[in-house]
Structure formats: structure tokens, C-alpha cells
Design an enzyme around this catalytic site. Sequence first.
Site, PDB file in Angstrom:
ATOM      1  N   HIS A 227       0.848  -1.185   0.000  1.00 40.50           N
ATOM      2  CA  HIS A 227       0.000   0.000   0.000  1.00 40.50           C
ATOM      3  C   HIS A 227       0.882   1.232   0.000  1.00 40.50           C
ATOM      4  O   HIS A 227       1.927   1.238   0.634  1.00 40.50           O
ATOM      5  CB  HIS A 227      -0.911   0.010   1.235  1.00 40.50           C
TER       6      HIS A 227
ATOM      7  N   ASP B  59      -7.984  -5.153  -0.233  1.00 45.01           N
ATOM      8  CA  ASP B  59      -8.480  -5.984  -1.328  1.00 45.01           C
ATOM      9  C   ASP B  59      -8.133  -7.457  -1.176  1.00 45.01           C
ATOM     10  O   ASP B  59      -8.613  -8.282  -1.957  1.00 45.01           O
ATOM     11  CB  ASP B  59      -7.915  -5.472  -2.666  1.00 45.01           C
TER      12      ASP B  59
HETATM   13  N1  CMC Z   1       4.194  -7.562  -4.865  1.00 47.56           N
HETATM   14  C1  CMC Z   1       5.548  -7.542  -5.008  1.00 47.56           C
HETATM   15  N2  CMC Z   1       6.306  -6.452  -4.810  1.00 47.56           N
HETATM   16  C2  CMC Z   1       5.693  -5.323  -4.455  1.00 47.56           C
HETATM   17  C3  CMC Z   1       4.298  -5.253  -4.281  1.00 47.56           C
HETATM   18  C4  CMC Z   1       3.535  -6.431  -4.497  1.00 47.56           C
HETATM   19  N3  CMC Z   1       2.208  -6.422  -4.342  1.00 47.56           N
HETATM   20  N4  CMC Z   1       3.938  -3.996  -3.927  1.00 47.56           N
HETATM   21  C5  CMC Z   1       5.083  -3.294  -3.872  1.00 47.56           C
HETATM   22  N5  CMC Z   1       6.145  -4.094  -4.190  1.00 47.56           N
HETATM   23  C6  CMC Z   1       7.569  -3.708  -4.184  1.00 47.56           C
HETATM   24  C7  CMC Z   1       7.926  -2.869  -5.401  1.00 47.56           C
HETATM   25  O1  CMC Z   1       8.360  -3.700  -6.470  1.00 47.56           O
HETATM   26  C8  CMC Z   1       9.037  -2.004  -4.836  1.00 47.56           C
HETATM   27  O2  CMC Z   1      10.196  -2.794  -4.747  1.00 47.56           O
HETATM   28  P1  CMC Z   1      11.662  -2.113  -4.957  1.00 47.56           P
HETATM   29  O3  CMC Z   1      11.811  -1.131  -3.845  1.00 47.56           O
HETATM   30  O4  CMC Z   1      12.611  -3.256  -4.889  1.00 47.56           O
HETATM   31  O5  CMC Z   1      11.622  -1.474  -6.322  1.00 47.56           O
HETATM   32  C9  CMC Z   1       8.572  -1.706  -3.404  1.00 47.56           C
HETATM   33  O6  CMC Z   1       7.754  -2.840  -3.057  1.00 47.56           O
HETATM   34  C10 CMC Z   1       7.751  -0.437  -3.260  1.00 47.56           C
HETATM   35  O7  CMC Z   1       6.649  -0.494  -4.175  1.00 47.56           O
HETATM   36  P2  CMC Z   1       6.074   0.744  -4.984  1.00 47.56           P
HETATM   37  O8  CMC Z   1       5.412   0.249  -6.230  1.00 47.56           O
HETATM   38  O9  CMC Z   1       7.147   1.775  -5.129  1.00 47.56           O
HETATM   39  O10 CMC Z   1       5.008   1.284  -3.939  1.00 47.56           O
HETATM   40  P3  CMC Z   1       3.801   2.215  -4.293  1.00 47.56           P
HETATM   41  O11 CMC Z   1       3.467   2.926  -3.053  1.00 47.56           O
HETATM   42  O12 CMC Z   1       4.092   3.039  -5.500  1.00 47.56           O
HETATM   43  O13 CMC Z   1       2.616   1.190  -4.713  1.00 47.56           O
HETATM   44  C11 CMC Z   1       0.797  -0.292  -4.621  1.00 47.56           C
HETATM   45  C12 CMC Z   1       1.586   0.795  -3.883  1.00 47.56           C
HETATM   46  C13 CMC Z   1      -0.484  -0.575  -3.854  1.00 47.56           C
HETATM   47  C14 CMC Z   1       0.379   0.224  -6.027  1.00 47.56           C
HETATM   48  C15 CMC Z   1       1.643  -1.574  -4.751  1.00 47.56           C
HETATM   49  O14 CMC Z   1       1.984  -2.065  -3.466  1.00 47.56           O
HETATM   50  C16 CMC Z   1       0.972  -2.657  -5.580  1.00 47.56           C
HETATM   51  O15 CMC Z   1       1.086  -2.658  -6.811  1.00 47.56           O
HETATM   52  N6  CMC Z   1       0.240  -3.625  -4.920  1.00 47.56           N
HETATM   53  C17 CMC Z   1      -0.505  -4.632  -5.630  1.00 47.56           C
HETATM   54  C18 CMC Z   1      -1.820  -4.062  -6.117  1.00 47.56           C
HETATM   55  C19 CMC Z   1      -2.809  -3.848  -4.991  1.00 47.56           C
HETATM   56  O16 CMC Z   1      -3.029  -4.734  -4.159  1.00 47.56           O
HETATM   57  N7  CMC Z   1      -3.473  -2.689  -5.017  1.00 47.56           N
HETATM   58  C20 CMC Z   1      -4.488  -2.338  -4.010  1.00 47.56           C
HETATM   59  C21 CMC Z   1      -4.044  -1.237  -3.114  1.00 47.56           C
HETATM   60  S1  CMC Z   1      -5.083  -1.007  -1.666  1.00 47.56           S
HETATM   61  C22 CMC Z   1      -6.629  -0.537  -2.185  1.00 47.56           C
HETATM   62  C23 CMC Z   1      -6.704   0.546  -3.198  1.00 47.56           C
HETATM   63  O17 CMC Z   1      -5.902   1.464  -3.243  1.00 47.56           O
HETATM   64  O18 CMC Z   1      -7.653   0.486  -3.949  1.00 47.56           O
END
Ligand code: CMC
Length: 428
Positions: free
Chosen positions: A307, A364
Site C-alpha cells: 500500500h 483488497d
Molecule cells: N508484490 C511484489 N512487490 C511489491 C508489491 C507487491 N504487491 N507492492 C510493492 N512491491 C515492491 C515494489 O516492487 C518495490 O520494490 P523495490 O523497492 O525493490 O523497487 C517496493 O515494493 C515499493 O513499491 P512501490 O510500487 O514503489 O510502492 P507504491 O506505493 O508506489 O505502490 C501499490 C503501492 C499498492 C500500487 C503496490 O503495493 C501494488 O502494486 N500492490 C498490488 C496491487 C494492490 O493490491 N493494489 C491495491 C491497493 S489497496 C486498495 C486501493 O488502493 O484500492
Amino acid sequence: MSDKAILEIDGKKYEFPIIRGTENEVAIDVKALRTVTGGVITLDPGFKNTGSCSSTITFLDGEKGILRHRGYAIEELTKKASFLEVAYLIIFGELPTKEEFAKFDNDVKKESLVNEEMKEIVNGFPKNAHPMGMVSALTSALTAFNPKSVYVGTEDEMYKAIVILLAKFPVLAAWSHRRNKGLPLNYADNSLDYISNIMQMLFKLPTEEYKMNPIAVKAMDELLILHEDHEQNCSTSTVRISGSSHVGLFASVATGVSALWGELHGGANQAVLEMLEAIKEDGGGVEKFIARAKDKNDPFRLMGFGHRVYKNFDPRARIIKEACDELFEDLDLNDPVLEIAKHLEQVALKDEYFIKRKLFPNVDFYSGIIYRALGIPVEMFTVMFAIGRLPGWIAQWKEMRENHEPIGRPRQLYVGEPLRAFKEYSER
Ligand code: CMC
């Protein structure tokens, strides 16, 4: 602690006020940055460090896993209030008195009919259209049938637009499902409460009596309360930015529905269930999927994990997991996918990759399992999220308009070609 931040550029120092929130959150007020520096901007893709507004609606502390609406803890709201009561609280700022609630509930009910001509739009969609696309388009189409709600100018017009949208949005959402299934389009039954109505509009068949299951209604009520608002997330920011051009509530919310659809946001609930099903098909082992999520050459992510704001357990995920267990016990259900989800969570939470990045299950992760247990098809999961988030979108849009916020218009850093001479067509 200091009340000023000092920025030094090319040896020149600039001071900016530091402002603090109710819970001592700290922000540097850079409103004057461009003016005093002669054009310097901040660069923050994804707004990871940027506050776009001050708000009194929702407080969340991602490090501690706290979520409150108007000062009330989400744990209490889910147990002690109904969805529509929380909607009132979020939109108008206080829990309603009995009289206020009766009026509000009645005002919403009075608006629950949708113009019959909207059905022609619904029936114009291909049967296999994704319901999120339909709901976004239908919400936008509402403006055509309610012209007075297009340019909300007065407080009265704002109240009217709010009750119209709260009343008609679930009808349109249910219609998107009925269109997919080739079923007649149901209307609300004003003798029922808000959540029971959603259930009957989705599931009632013309051929038989629909028996409402109070356990299912309670589970749905709790689940939708958990989704009501989540401060400046992607879809809510979209609603606020669209509305900042002074486009009306319905058109602004239609853009929010589209933003919610993506699988990094609300679309994750559908993606989680599809992932869990894929694990089941593959024999139930989770290790292969965890390895894929960790592999930087593989775009696969563990859906329902991570998140932007929560770097601790998402408090909503904790409540949903409990609600999931309760529902399965109460209805004596069994779903192998629930066991896979629990196992996947256990393994991921012990894995160094997820620990280091503070990746926990989010809202989710378990919600789809509940939706499925309630008979909701997977392509409708994100629509259910949208019904839940509607009060938040409305409250945030209302706050933005009442605070007279300026039009949302970010800056950029241009890194393209410098000025160059035009090359004639004949010479290219
Ligand atoms: N699986 C594997 N690696 C992950 C995941 C995941 N679900 N989420 C983040 N990471 C890793 C990412 O690759 C990065 O690694 P590194 O530092 O080595 O490059 C690190 O964790 C930080 O991730 P980020 O993408 O920079 O973080 P963000 O704040 O931009 O993204 C997020 C947040 C929710 C988009 C992301 O965690 C994600 O894609 N999760 C899966 C999709 C998901 O479940 N979305 C629902 C979010 S909650 C409800 C809503 O908002 O609707």
C-alpha cells in the site's frame, strides 16, 4: 520544534512555513515557492511526498495502521453504525441524530427511481461489457437526465445532487450486473434499508421471492463501510481534480469510477481472486507465485499486498479477515481459496522481501472472498468497491468546492527537445 523550513538554492536561502495537522503531521507550505524563487518547482511523481489539500474527513497513520473518519475509529464505525449513517458522517461531518437520519434516508429513497430512458443506454452495451465501464458511463449519463445537478451552485443544489447520486448509483451498479447476466433491471424497494436494497437489486428474480439473509446483509454493510473513504487515494484525487474545474458532482464521480477500475487500485480485488484461482489451478502451492512477485524481471505482483500509505497492517484488512472467518462460520461455508489466501499471507509475511519493503495484506486481499461468498461475480467486485467509496468521493468533492480550492493543475519539468528548426515535409 521549528515553524520554518529553510531551502537553499544557489547560495540563496528561502524560508517556508511549517504547518501541523491535528495529529502533529508536519507539512512544509510551499505555496509561495515559485513566486519567491522566480520559477522553481518541486518534482514528486506519484505525489509520494505531496499533500494536495487540507482535509477534515479522514485521518490515517500508515505506520501505526490507524484509520478514522471525522475522528471516529474505523473499528467502531464498522461495528456500531450502518453504511448510510457513516455516509452521512463522512459527507456532513457529524453522526446524524435520529431525526436527521430519518430525513436523509427518506430523501435518498425519494430519489431512487432512475429515468426509464437510462435503460436504453444500459441495453445499448454489449452483454459482455465490463460493469465498471458501464457504471462510469452511466454515472456520466446521469447529468443528461438531471440537468439541475450539472453545475451545482447553491447549498440546496449540492444537497440535491448528493441524495440523487447516493440513490441512483447503486441502481446503475446493479443494472450493469443484470445487463451482463441478461436479467430484467430491478428497481429499489423503498421499504428496505440501503444495503438490503443493493442485494435485492442485484439478485431478486421476477419468478421467485427473494429471501434476505441478515448475516449476508450485515457482512455487506460492514465491508462497504470499510471502503467509504480513504483520504487522497488515486480515485478520490481524480474526483477532486476533475471537480476543481467546477464540473458537477456526477461527472466528477464518473472519472473516479474509471480511476478506481485499475488493478493497482480498486481493480485489485478482482485481480486477487483471479490470482488465488490461478494458484488453485496450479495445485495450490504459493511459493512459485511468491518467487514470481519477487523477481524484478517479472511484472507479476502479489495482488492485495502493499500500500502506498500503510507500511503496517492495513486496519481494514484485519477487520475484513475477521469478518470473512465469521461469515464462513455463520453460513457454514467452505472455500478452498480462503485457505490458499491464508497460507499465502503467512508465507509472504515471513519472507524477507516483503518484510524489508513493509508489504502487508491490504483491503483488497480478503474482500473478494467475502463478495464471492455473498454470490457476487468476480467482475462485479470493483463495482462493489465503487458503491462503498461513493460517500467518500462525494464528501471530498463537497469539501473541495466548499473550501474554494483552486483548479488542480500540476507543473512539470520539461526534458524534451530544445527549440529546433521545422523540417519541411518534402525533406523528411
Ligand atoms: N508484490 C511484489 N512487490 C511489491 C508489491 C507487491 N504487491 N507492492 C510493492 N512491491 C515492491 C515494489 O516492487 C518495490 O520494490 P523495490 O523497492 O525493490 O523497487 C517496493 O515494493 C515499493 O513499491 P512501490 O510500487 O514503489 O510502492 P507504491 O506505493 O508506489 O505502490 C501499490 C503501492 C499498492 C500500487 C503496490 O503495493 C501494488 O502494486 N500492490 C498490488 C496491487 C494492490 O493490491 N493494489 C491495491 C491497493 S489497496 C486498495 C486501493 O488502493 O484500492
